[in-house]
Design an enzyme around this catalytic site. Structure first.
Site, short mmCIF file in Angstrom:
data_model
loop_
_atom_site.label_atom_id
_atom_site.label_comp_id
_atom_site.label_asym_id
_atom_site.label_seq_id
_atom_site.Cartn_x
_atom_site.Cartn_y
_atom_site.Cartn_z
N ASP A 301 137.13 -65.40 52.03
CA ASP A 301 136.91 -64.23 51.17
C ASP A 301 138.15 -63.33 51.11
O ASP A 301 139.05 -63.45 51.94
CB ASP A 301 135.71 -63.46 51.73
CG ASP A 301 135.01 -62.63 50.66
OD1 ASP A 301 135.51 -62.56 49.53
OD2 ASP A 301 133.96 -62.05 50.97
N ASP A 361 129.69 -59.42 43.31
CA ASP A 361 128.48 -59.57 44.13
C ASP A 361 127.23 -59.22 43.32
O ASP A 361 127.21 -58.24 42.59
CB ASP A 361 128.52 -58.62 45.33
CG ASP A 361 129.56 -59.03 46.36
OD1 ASP A 361 130.47 -59.81 46.02
OD2 ASP A 361 129.47 -58.56 47.50
C1 9PG Z 1 131.12 -59.47 52.99
C2 9PG Z 1 131.01 -59.63 51.49
C3 9PG Z 1 130.22 -60.89 51.07
C4 9PG Z 1 130.28 -61.02 49.56
C5 9PG Z 1 131.72 -61.06 49.10
C6 9PG Z 1 132.44 -59.81 49.58
O1 9PG Z 1 135.17 -53.86 47.20
N1 9PG Z 1 134.54 -53.99 48.25
O2 9PG Z 1 134.44 -53.08 49.08
C7 9PG Z 1 133.87 -55.20 48.47
C8 9PG Z 1 133.14 -55.40 49.61
C9 9PG Z 1 132.46 -56.58 49.80
C10 9PG Z 1 132.55 -57.56 48.82
C11 9PG Z 1 133.27 -57.38 47.70
C12 9PG Z 1 133.96 -56.20 47.49
O3 9PG Z 1 131.84 -58.71 48.96
O4 9PG Z 1 131.83 -61.16 47.72
O5 9PG Z 1 129.63 -62.20 49.14
O6 9PG Z 1 130.76 -62.03 51.67
O7 9PG Z 1 132.34 -59.68 51.00
O8 9PG Z 1 131.82 -58.32 53.33
#
Ligand code: 9PG
Length: 484
Positions: A301, A361
């Protein structure tokens, strides 16, 4: 030059005919078009970035707040006054068909205004130019990309249980062992632990909530016939991590020597310079370590971080640097490990990963209106944002498993209506990637049965239009969900 009855003014290094269109070459190419302020098919940089039709009648609005920009779309263009996208783009013609331009290598930008569609790249590349039905030109483009970047994910995608969209980071060894036990009788193939097991971003060792170590979960999953899966964000670290404290010189900096921010959550985090040999061997050992724990499905990720603008040790373009790091990870993981890339630059990931998240997400609610409308950010978690971007990335299906994120079957802790839940379930069917985070103990008997049937079903999928499908014998039209 006349194409399909329209006059286009093409400037490019070379131009030759190919099946379904033309191949252009050059660092930059420009196509004068007669369509004025029409609709632009925008293709955002990475998994979470917006993909969809936007109007040239309105100027692009920068995403707010600025600190969030690096993790939403390509920050190099965050303040661009011109509509643009990554790798590919198109314009709607007067007859509803599409003027399409797509690069055959990663690292390109497409820009559009009322007079021109432009392709801009920092190195020589080939471009596919076509005018035709949306489905046809995107299908042909995918065929050309398969030749230059390669294809993975030919077998059906695995059916995945993922811990994120129910427990979020509140996971523990005991809870996960309980969940694995509860999944008996449901035809999942992968049990994937998400964020919450590690000591810190950058310190990929189990925290106190996983007291017997990561192999325990892997073994238990395996003994129940499930492939163990683990989430990692290998290219980032928080300033509080030991990795950052011990190796501040491993992190990406700008021309002034200042650290490049990769995003704002968890109080901010930084990106590794993946062209440093020491970082490359650290990455390979990390992947070998989790493989050694027994994990054979890796959700990698925040991958965009490796391709952020900055000054790198090696003189490579940022997407080349990213792709090389991904190649090293693939080599360390071995061919039998399933790699799901998330938050990942799209074109630069093709051919190296098995699965690719194709949208932001999902969430157990429909819209994230504050962020989408008032902060101009279509990348926040919501079922609508995930559905819209994923629908505009389904053309990637011949190249990689396209993951539109999880579907919901539970009504517990869920604000989605039955019809909205069904739309996400159908989206997973048309994308060909079935996953959920619903803990079995949150489902009532009927919901559990619906989940089981959905996991077992293998209906034929026929795309009949940009947003219409035949799933088995059933007509499914997503268009109404896109009108908000
Ligand atoms: C875990 C998550 C999950 C999820 C991923 C990803 O911008 N942000 O703060 C942000 C946080 C989390 C995120 C995407 C953006 O999600 O897509 O499926 O694995 O991390 O932290």
């Amino acid at each position: 030059m006349q194409i399909q009855g329209y006059e286009f003014n093409i400037s490019a290094g070379r131009l030759e005919e190919t099946l379904g269109g033309y191949l252009l070459s050059g660092k930059t190419v420009q196509i004068g078009h007669p369509f004025g302020r029409t609709l632009f098919f925008k293709h955002g940089w990475q998994s979470w970035s917006e993909a969809g039709w936007v109007s040239l009648k309105e100027s692009p609005q920068p995403i707010q707040p600025p600190e969030r920009r690096p993790q939403c779309d390509d920050p190099a263009y965050a303040l661009s006054p011109v509509h643009g996208g990554s790798g590919l783009g198109g314009l709607e013609g007067h007859d509803g068909r599409m003027l399409f331009l797509g690069a055959l290598r990663p690292g390109a930008r497409i820009e559009a205004d009322r007079l021109y569609l432009k392709g801009i790249c920092d190195h020589e590349t080939q471009w596919f130019l076509a005018y035709g039905e949306q489905q046809e030109v995107l299908t042909r483009y995918a065929e050309l990309l398969a030749n230059t970047l390669g294809v993975r994910g030919q077998q059906p995608a695995p059916r995945v249980w993922c811990s994120w969209y129910s427990y979020y980071s509140d996971i523990s060894e005991s809870k996960m062992l309980e969940t694995i036990a509860g999944l008996q009788g449901l035809p999942f193939e992968v049990f994937q632990l998400d964020d919450g097991w590690q000591q810190n971003m950058g310190d990929w060792e189990p925290n106190h909530k996983f007291p017997s170590g990561m192999s325990t979960i892997a073994l238990r999953a395996q003994s129940q016939g499930l492939t163990p899966g683990l989430w990692l964000a290998p290219f980032i670290a928080r300033p509080s991590s030991s990795l950052f404290k011990e190796h501040p010189d491993w992190f990406l900096r700008d021309e002034q020597g200042e650290l490049v921010s990769a995003g704002s959550n968890w109080g901010g985090y930084y990106a590794l310079d993946v062209t440093l040999p020491a970082v490359q061997s650290w990455l390979q050992s990390l992947i070998q370590k989790v493989r050694g724990w027994g994990y054979r499905y890796l959700k990698l990720d925040f991958l965009f971080a490796a391709a952020l603008p900055g000054k790198r040790h090696a003189n490579e373009s940022r997407e080349e640097a990213y792709r090389e790091a991904l190649r090293l990870i693939r080599e360390a993981a071995g061919d039998d490990v399933y790699i799901l890339a998330c938050g990942a630059p799209i074109l630069a990931s093709l051919g190296l990963v098995d699965g690719l998240r194709i949208g932001p997400d999902v969430a157990p609610y429909w819209d994230n209106e504050d962020r989408r409308v008032y902060l101009h950010d279509p990348t926040g978690p919501s079922a609508y944002n995930a559905l819209r971007t994923s629908l505009h990335r389904l053309w990637l299906k011949p190249l990689v498993h396209t993951d539109p994120d999880v579907a919901y079957f539970r009504t517990r802790y869920n604000l989605l209506t039955p019809a909205q839940r069904a739309a996400l379930q159908d989206l997973a069917l048309v994308a060909g990637f079935k996953a959920t985070s619903d803990p079995p103990e949150w489902l009532d008997g009927e919901e559990r049965e619906q989940l089981r049937e959905w996991l077992e079903a293998t209906p034929s999928i026929l795309q009949t239009g940009p947003y219409t499908f035949k799933i088995g014998g059933r007509e499914v039209d997503f268009s109404s969900w896109l009108e908000i």
